[in-house]
Design a protein around this motif. Structure first.
Motif, mmCIF file in Angstrom:
data_model
loop_
_atom_site.group_PDB
_atom_site.id
_atom_site.type_symbol
_atom_site.label_atom_id
_atom_site.label_comp_id
_atom_site.label_asym_id
_atom_site.label_seq_id
_atom_site.Cartn_x
_atom_site.Cartn_y
_atom_site.Cartn_z
ATOM 1 N N GLU A 102 -97.856 1.410 -31.403
ATOM 2 C CA GLU A 102 -97.705 0.155 -32.137
ATOM 3 C C GLU A 102 -96.394 -0.513 -31.753
ATOM 4 O O GLU A 102 -95.325 0.086 -31.874
ATOM 5 C CB GLU A 102 -97.739 0.406 -33.647
ATOM 6 C CG GLU A 102 -97.592 -0.860 -34.474
ATOM 7 C CD GLU A 102 -97.644 -0.608 -35.962
ATOM 8 O OE1 GLU A 102 -97.011 -1.375 -36.717
ATOM 9 O OE2 GLU A 102 -98.298 0.376 -36.377
ATOM 10 N N HIS A 103 -96.491 -1.739 -31.294
ATOM 11 C CA HIS A 103 -95.267 -2.486 -30.978
ATOM 12 C C HIS A 103 -94.594 -2.911 -32.273
ATOM 13 O O HIS A 103 -95.213 -3.510 -33.143
ATOM 14 C CB HIS A 103 -95.583 -3.716 -30.130
ATOM 15 C CG HIS A 103 -94.371 -4.536 -29.812
ATOM 16 N ND1 HIS A 103 -93.425 -4.138 -28.906
ATOM 17 C CD2 HIS A 103 -93.943 -5.734 -30.309
ATOM 18 C CE1 HIS A 103 -92.471 -5.046 -28.839
ATOM 19 N NE2 HIS A 103 -92.757 -6.021 -29.681
ATOM 20 N N CYS A 104 -93.337 -2.566 -32.398
ATOM 21 C CA CYS A 104 -92.574 -2.908 -33.597
ATOM 22 C C CYS A 104 -91.222 -3.451 -33.162
ATOM 23 O O CYS A 104 -90.518 -2.814 -32.378
ATOM 24 C CB CYS A 104 -92.403 -1.681 -34.498
ATOM 25 S SG CYS A 104 -91.342 -1.947 -35.923
ATOM 26 N N ASP A 105 -90.872 -4.616 -33.632
ATOM 27 C CA ASP A 105 -89.560 -5.192 -33.322
ATOM 28 C C ASP A 105 -88.828 -5.556 -34.616
ATOM 29 O O ASP A 105 -88.168 -6.586 -34.714
ATOM 30 C CB ASP A 105 -89.690 -6.403 -32.407
ATOM 31 C CG ASP A 105 -90.618 -7.474 -32.973
ATOM 32 O OD1 ASP A 105 -91.111 -7.302 -34.105
ATOM 33 O OD2 ASP A 105 -90.840 -8.490 -32.293
ATOM 34 N N ALA A 106 -88.945 -4.651 -35.604
ATOM 35 C CA ALA A 106 -88.327 -4.911 -36.906
ATOM 36 C C ALA A 106 -86.810 -4.984 -36.811
ATOM 37 O O ALA A 106 -86.162 -5.703 -37.577
ATOM 38 C CB ALA A 106 -88.730 -3.815 -37.892
ATOM 39 N N GLY A 107 -86.230 -4.229 -35.885
ATOM 40 C CA GLY A 107 -84.778 -4.201 -35.760
ATOM 41 C C GLY A 107 -84.330 -4.181 -34.321
ATOM 42 O O GLY A 107 -85.135 -4.345 -33.389
ATOM 43 N N LEU A 108 -83.036 -3.961 -34.114
ATOM 44 C CA LEU A 108 -82.462 -3.956 -32.774
ATOM 45 C C LEU A 108 -82.387 -2.557 -32.180
ATOM 46 O O LEU A 108 -82.207 -2.416 -30.973
ATOM 47 C CB LEU A 108 -81.053 -4.572 -32.813
ATOM 48 C CG LEU A 108 -80.991 -6.038 -33.242
ATOM 49 C CD1 LEU A 108 -79.535 -6.513 -33.330
ATOM 50 C CD2 LEU A 108 -81.770 -6.923 -32.266
ATOM 51 N N PRO A 110 -84.150 0.444 -30.769
ATOM 52 C CA PRO A 110 -85.509 0.740 -30.298
ATOM 53 C C PRO A 110 -86.063 2.066 -30.807
ATOM 54 O O PRO A 110 -87.271 2.195 -30.990
ATOM 55 C CB PRO A 110 -85.373 0.730 -28.773
ATOM 56 C CG PRO A 110 -83.921 0.920 -28.498
ATOM 57 C CD PRO A 110 -83.187 0.322 -29.653
ATOM 58 N N LYS A 111 -85.210 3.043 -31.040
ATOM 59 C CA LYS A 111 -85.686 4.321 -31.576
ATOM 60 C C LYS A 111 -86.202 4.137 -32.998
ATOM 61 O O LYS A 111 -87.270 4.657 -33.363
ATOM 62 C CB LYS A 111 -84.571 5.360 -31.547
ATOM 63 C CG LYS A 111 -84.969 6.708 -32.151
ATOM 64 C CD LYS A 111 -83.827 7.705 -32.104
ATOM 65 C CE LYS A 111 -84.190 9.001 -32.812
ATOM 66 N NZ LYS A 111 -83.069 9.985 -32.774
ATOM 67 N N VAL A 112 -85.479 3.389 -33.812
ATOM 68 C CA VAL A 112 -85.915 3.142 -35.184
ATOM 69 C C VAL A 112 -87.202 2.324 -35.191
ATOM 70 O O VAL A 112 -88.099 2.561 -36.008
ATOM 71 C CB VAL A 112 -84.804 2.437 -35.988
ATOM 72 C CG1 VAL A 112 -85.301 2.050 -37.379
ATOM 73 C CG2 VAL A 112 -83.587 3.351 -36.111
ATOM 74 N N ASN A 113 -87.321 1.372 -34.269
ATOM 75 C CA ASN A 113 -88.566 0.607 -34.158
ATOM 76 C C ASN A 113 -89.748 1.519 -33.859
ATOM 77 O O ASN A 113 -90.878 1.257 -34.275
ATOM 78 C CB ASN A 113 -88.442 -0.446 -33.057
ATOM 79 C CG ASN A 113 -87.611 -1.640 -33.491
ATOM 80 O OD1 ASN A 113 -87.410 -1.868 -34.680
ATOM 81 N ND2 ASN A 113 -87.110 -2.400 -32.531
ATOM 82 N N ASN A 114 -89.488 2.589 -33.140
ATOM 83 C CA ASN A 114 -90.527 3.573 -32.856
ATOM 84 C C ASN A 114 -90.878 4.396 -34.101
ATOM 85 O O ASN A 114 -92.031 4.784 -34.299
ATOM 86 C CB ASN A 114 -90.050 4.513 -31.747
ATOM 87 C CG ASN A 114 -90.966 4.500 -30.535
ATOM 88 O OD1 ASN A 114 -91.983 3.813 -30.515
ATOM 89 N ND2 ASN A 114 -90.620 5.267 -29.523
ATOM 90 N N THR A 216 -85.810 1.001 -42.310
ATOM 91 C CA THR A 216 -85.448 -0.416 -42.191
ATOM 92 C C THR A 216 -83.981 -0.632 -42.541
ATOM 93 O O THR A 216 -83.366 -1.601 -42.089
ATOM 94 C CB THR A 216 -86.336 -1.287 -43.094
ATOM 95 O OG1 THR A 216 -86.224 -0.822 -44.449
ATOM 96 C CG2 THR A 216 -87.783 -1.232 -42.666
ATOM 97 N N GLY A 217 -83.406 0.275 -43.320
ATOM 98 C CA GLY A 217 -82.004 0.145 -43.676
ATOM 99 C C GLY A 217 -81.050 0.469 -42.543
ATOM 100 O O GLY A 217 -79.856 0.151 -42.628
ATOM 101 N N VAL A 218 -81.555 1.101 -41.480
ATOM 102 C CA VAL A 218 -80.693 1.455 -40.345
ATOM 103 C C VAL A 218 -81.213 0.865 -39.039
ATOM 104 O O VAL A 218 -80.797 1.269 -37.964
ATOM 105 C CB VAL A 218 -80.569 2.995 -40.209
ATOM 106 C CG1 VAL A 218 -79.850 3.581 -41.405
ATOM 107 C CG2 VAL A 218 -81.944 3.659 -40.034
ATOM 108 N N LYS A 219 -82.088 -0.112 -39.137
ATOM 109 C CA LYS A 219 -82.768 -0.643 -37.953
ATOM 110 C C LYS A 219 -81.843 -1.415 -37.014
ATOM 111 O O LYS A 219 -82.177 -1.614 -35.840
ATOM 112 C CB LYS A 219 -83.923 -1.561 -38.381
ATOM 113 C CG LYS A 219 -83.502 -2.779 -39.197
ATOM 114 C CD LYS A 219 -84.704 -3.588 -39.653
ATOM 115 C CE LYS A 219 -84.311 -4.737 -40.563
ATOM 116 N NZ LYS A 219 -83.394 -5.695 -39.912
ATOM 117 N N ASP A 220 -80.685 -1.837 -37.514
ATOM 118 C CA ASP A 220 -79.769 -2.613 -36.687
ATOM 119 C C ASP A 220 -78.457 -1.881 -36.428
ATOM 120 O O ASP A 220 -77.410 -2.505 -36.239
ATOM 121 C CB ASP A 220 -79.487 -3.972 -37.352
ATOM 122 C CG ASP A 220 -80.713 -4.866 -37.399
ATOM 123 O OD1 ASP A 220 -81.504 -4.826 -36.436
ATOM 124 O OD2 ASP A 220 -80.891 -5.586 -38.399
#
Length: 389
Positions: A102-108, A110-114, A216-220
């Motif tokens: 699943e492509h996810c670009d919730a944050g900056l 890339p590991k967290v997006n995974n 989501t709290g650590v996505k950036d």
């Protein structure tokens, strides 16, 4: 001469402190055989072909543990790691294995997006994050899950050892993991009560993870593992360093990859530690001795000091490697002083540059490892081109 003598005594004291810390974790007994063995969801974010990827992932399919699931997660089905996990799933049809693409670009990050899509599928109350270059023993889950029987424990991490180096860059990476990284984690935890979480292995409850804002709290943030550990600690929960050793497999690395990785890690630690980052330079005894050799008139004293510090470092790293059972050839430890000199020069880069190139993305690292996109023009782009990783 007396200055060099004092410095040598300090070096010996530092190496003894690190050796004692490592010894305490590698000799302490494992928890007793009792335990509730709660069900665990293992999240494995994947990107590209790591060294020995099939063997690494397969080790998670043969764990001696009652109930667990493994969720492999990728951003793109065209990722070469997808074919590997398909083979794993086909080979272990009787295991609870899922593949999330699943492509996810919730944050900056890339590991967290995974991790975000995989977390949504996790069925169990305990979440384990494990990187793709990690290989574990069959009793891995049994050992680390016992810590969670204590309700005051919020997160369990592990001591990491580098294994399988077959190229110069990989050997240097493993030497660094088996000296600076392992020693730092143990010293900080044992003597300074400063939990230092490394994201290769992180076990926590869904409840605590969601209490700190979830992924989501650590996505950036670049150092999402460190931030998660700090936030769970701030909840009043213990962050435990397990004495179960896990393998970080680094087989074929170029020296350039080694330099790039530790340049990025240095920038991360500079933004997290601030003035504390300065201590790293002064605890790199080999590099300090090398600098003294360059700035002092060449003499028997300066050369002897450099030789003594280098031999001490080789002996120190050999001892730690033996405690970690890293399986490295004794001759490879002769590269430890060379590695430390390279790390010493890398130390200065974060002071002049806060840009990183990670998995094809360019970022600026801010305070606490917060990420922001690198502007496409202006001063930041010029700095990036001059000091790119």
């Amino acid at each position: 001469m007396w200055v060099l003598t004092v410095m040598l005594v300090v070096v010996i004291a530092l190496y003894l402190l690190e050796a004692l810390a490592i010894r305490s974790y590698t000799t302490s007994p494992k928890p007793d055989s009792g335990g509730s063995f709660p069900a665990i969801s293992i999240l494995k974010p994947l990107k590209g072909l790591e060294d020995c990827l099939f063997d690494n992932l397969e080790s998670f399919c043969n764990l001696d543990y009652p109930v667990y699931e493994v969720i492999f997660t990728l951003q793109d089905q065209n990722d070469p790691a997808y074919k590997v996990v398909r083979k794993i799933k086909d080979k272990y049809r009787c295991k609870d294995i899922s593949i999330v693409v699943e492509h996810c670009d919730a944050g900056l990050n890339p590991k967290v997006n995974n991790l975000i899509p995989a977390y949504k599928m996790a069925k169990h109350g305990l979440i384990l994050i494990s990187d793709s270059n990690v290989r574990v023993e069959k009793d891995y889950l049994t050992d680390i899950s016992r810590h969670m029987d204590d309700p005051s424990v919020g997160l369990v991490s592990n001591i990491i050892r580098g294994v399988s180096g077959r190229s110069l860059g990989a050997v240097m990476e493993n030497l660094h993991l088996n000296s600076f990284v392992a020693s730092s984690v143990c010293v900080l935890d044992k003597y300074l009560d400063m939990p230092c979480v490394v994201g290769k292995s992180m076990l926590m409850t869904k409840e605590d993870l969601e209490a700190i804002g979830g992924f989501t709290g650590v996505k950036d943030f670049l150092a999402e593992d460190y931030i998660i550990g700090q936030r769970i600690h701030a909840l009043g929960k213990k962050v435990v360093l397990s004495n179960h050793l896990i393998n970080n497999v680094n087989e074929y690395w170029g020296v350039g990859r080694f330099i790039n990785r530790h340049t990025r890690w240095g920038k991360l630690r500079w933004q997290i530690g601030g003035a504390k980052y300065l201590s790293e330079l002064f605890t790199n005894a080999v590099f300090m001795a090398f600098i003294l050799l360059l700035i002092m008139p060449v003499s028997t004293a300066s050369v002897s000091f450099m030789a003594a510090v280098s031999l001490l470092k080789v002996a120190h790293d050999m001892y730690i490697g033996s405690r970690l059972r890293a399986g490295m050839s004794p001759l490879l430890y002769l590269l430890s002083p060379v590695k430390d000199i390279i790390i010493g020069f890398i130390w200065f880069v974060p002071i002049f540059s806060s840009t990183v190139n990670w998995r094809g993305n360019r970022y600026v690292i801010g305070k606490g490892s917060a990420l922001s996109p690198l502007p496409d023009n202006g001063l930041w782009l010029l700095i990036y081109r001059l000091l790119r990783d």
